[in-house]
Design a protein around this motif. Structure first.
Motif, mmCIF file in Angstrom:
data_model
loop_
_atom_site.group_PDB
_atom_site.id
_atom_site.type_symbol
_atom_site.label_atom_id
_atom_site.label_comp_id
_atom_site.label_asym_id
_atom_site.label_seq_id
_atom_site.Cartn_x
_atom_site.Cartn_y
_atom_site.Cartn_z
ATOM 1 N N ALA A 39 0.838 -1.204 0.000
ATOM 2 C CA ALA A 39 0.000 0.000 0.000
ATOM 3 C C ALA A 39 0.873 1.255 0.000
ATOM 4 N N TYR A 85 -1.702 8.515 -5.835
ATOM 5 C CA TYR A 85 -2.110 8.261 -4.448
ATOM 6 C C TYR A 85 -2.590 9.552 -3.788
ATOM 7 N N TYR A 90 -7.347 8.038 0.299
ATOM 8 C CA TYR A 90 -6.614 6.787 0.048
ATOM 9 C C TYR A 90 -6.847 6.243 -1.358
ATOM 10 N N ASN A 91 -7.263 7.082 -2.299
ATOM 11 C CA ASN A 91 -7.401 6.600 -3.677
ATOM 12 C C ASN A 91 -6.020 6.217 -4.219
ATOM 13 N N ASN A 92 -5.979 5.152 -5.011
ATOM 14 C CA ASN A 92 -4.710 4.629 -5.582
ATOM 15 C C ASN A 92 -3.701 4.262 -4.491
ATOM 16 N N ASP A 93 -4.195 3.567 -3.483
ATOM 17 C CA ASP A 93 -3.318 3.163 -2.369
ATOM 18 C C ASP A 93 -2.566 1.889 -2.752
ATOM 19 N N ILE A 94 -1.538 2.077 -3.572
ATOM 20 C CA ILE A 94 -0.793 0.932 -4.100
ATOM 21 C C ILE A 94 0.657 1.350 -4.341
ATOM 22 N N ASN A 176 -11.638 2.447 -7.357
ATOM 23 C CA ASN A 176 -10.351 1.768 -7.172
ATOM 24 C C ASN A 176 -10.279 1.037 -5.839
ATOM 25 N N MET A 177 -11.432 0.929 -5.178
ATOM 26 C CA MET A 177 -11.513 0.282 -3.857
ATOM 27 C C MET A 177 -12.690 -0.672 -3.849
ATOM 28 N N SER A 213 -6.145 -1.625 2.811
ATOM 29 C CA SER A 213 -5.903 -0.192 2.669
ATOM 30 C C SER A 213 -6.347 0.619 3.898
ATOM 31 N N THR A 228 -7.656 -1.964 -1.821
ATOM 32 C CA THR A 228 -7.340 -1.461 -3.157
ATOM 33 C C THR A 228 -7.716 -2.530 -4.180
ATOM 34 N N TYR A 233 -5.126 -2.104 -11.697
ATOM 35 C CA TYR A 233 -3.733 -1.654 -11.809
ATOM 36 C C TYR A 233 -2.847 -2.613 -12.599
#
Ligand code: 4AZ
Length: 249
Positions: A39, A85, A90-94, A176-177, A213, A228, A233
Motif C-alpha cells: 500500500a 495516491y 486513500y485513492n490509488n493506495d498501491i 479503485n476500492m 488499505s 485497493t 492496476y
C-alpha cells in the motif's frame, strides 16, 4: 487482524513483512521473485520514507522471531508509489517494492516463500463471496502492539453501494476500492495489516484481488474494511515491473 485465527506462513507463502529501520511497518504480497505489492500509505506517514531504510522479510510466521531456514531477507532496490495516491481518501493506495538480497538474488521458491497470481485486468469478484486476508496487524483496534504471530481471516465482499451508506465511506470509497467485512462484524483487517493480501482461490490457484488499505476502526459495526482493487492496476504493474498481466503462482 481482528478475529480470524493464527496460521503459518506455509498457508500464505506470498505474505511479506515490511520493516522500516527494523520496526515492523506493513504487510505486502510477493507477486514475482523480485517484486512485492503493498500500500502507498505505508510510506507517507510523516516524512517521505527512504527505500534504504526498508527491508522485506519473506517466509515468516512470527514478526519478532527469526527462522533462518525458512526466512528470506531483502533490502529494497526501488520503491514505487503510485503517482495518483491521494492521502485524503486513500485513492490509488498501491505501491511496489523491488527487492534484492545481499548476494543480489531475489526470492527463491520454498514451502514458506511463493508468489501469488495477479488476476486478469478489470475482473471483479461478486459481492457475497468470501475471500481470505492475512497479516501481522493489531488484534484489536485499541491494542498497542501488532500480532506477534501471522493471522488469517475470511471476509465477505460487499458492493460499493452497500459500502458507501455511511460516512466517511460515502465520500471516500472510489472505484479503485472495494469493501469487505464479516456478516457479524467480528472480523476485519486492522492497523499493521495494511499492504497485505486479500486473496481468492480459483481453479486451484490463489489470486491477489485486494491490498489492505483502510477502514474506520477495525471490526466495527457498519464500518467495513477497504481494499485497493488490484485488477484496476494491471497496466500500472506491468509498466513499472515489466511483468506481463498474469504471473504463475
Ligand atoms: C490501518 O490503520 C488500518 N479495518 C488498516 C485496515 C483497517 C483499518 C485501519 C480496516 O492501517
Amino acid at each position: 487482524i481482528v478475529g480470524g485465527s493464527f496460521t503459518v506462513i506455509e498457508s500464505h507463502p506470498w505474505v511479506a513483512a515490511l520493516y522500516l529501520n527494523s520496526n515492523f511497518l506493513c504487510g505486502g504480497s510477493l507477486i514475482s521473485p523480485c517484486w512485492v505489492l503493498t500500500a502507498a500509505h505505508c510510506f507517507l506517514d510523516g516524512e517521505h520514507t527512504k527505500h534504504r531504510h526498508l527491508s522485506v522479510h519473506l517466509g515468516k510466521s512470527a514478526i519478532n522471531e527469526t527462522d533462518a531456514i525458512k526466512e528470506q531477507r531483502f533490502s529494497v532496490e526501488k520503491l514505487i508509489i503510485h503517482k495518483g495516491y491521494d492521502d485524503g481518501n486513500y485513492n490509488n493506495d498501491i505501491a511496489l517494492l523491488k527487492i534484492k538480497s545481499k548476494n543480489g538474488r531475489c526470492a527463491v521458491k520454498t514451502p514458506s516463500v511463493r508468489t501469488v497470481c495477479l488476476p486478469p485486468a478489470h475482473t471483479k469478484l461478486p459481492a457475497g463471496l468470501s475471500a481470505s486476508i492475512a497479516g501481522f496487524g493489531k488484534q484489536n483496534f485499541s491494542s498497542s502492539e501488532f500480532s506477534q504471530l501471522l493471522k488469517q481471516a475470511s471476509v465477505m465482499l460487499m458492493t460499493n453501494p452497500q459500502c458507501t451508506l455511511e460516512p466517511p465511506y460515502t465520500r471516500m470509497v472510489t472505484e479503485n476500492m472495494f469493501c469487505a467485512a464479516s456478516p457479524d462484524w467480528s472480523t476485519d483487517a486492522c492497523k499493521g495489516d495494511s499492504g497485505g493480501p486479500l486473496v481468492y482461490e480459483a481453479s486451484g490457484r490463489m489470486f491477489l484481488f485486494g491490498v489492505v488499505s483502510w477502514g474506520d476502526g477495525c471490526a466495527t459495526v457498519n464500518k467495513p474494511g477497504v481494499y485497493t482493487q488490484v485488477t484496476n492496476y494491471n497496466k500500472w504493474i506491468a509498466a513499472k515491473t515489466g511483468l506481463t498481466e498474469y504471473t504463475k503462482g
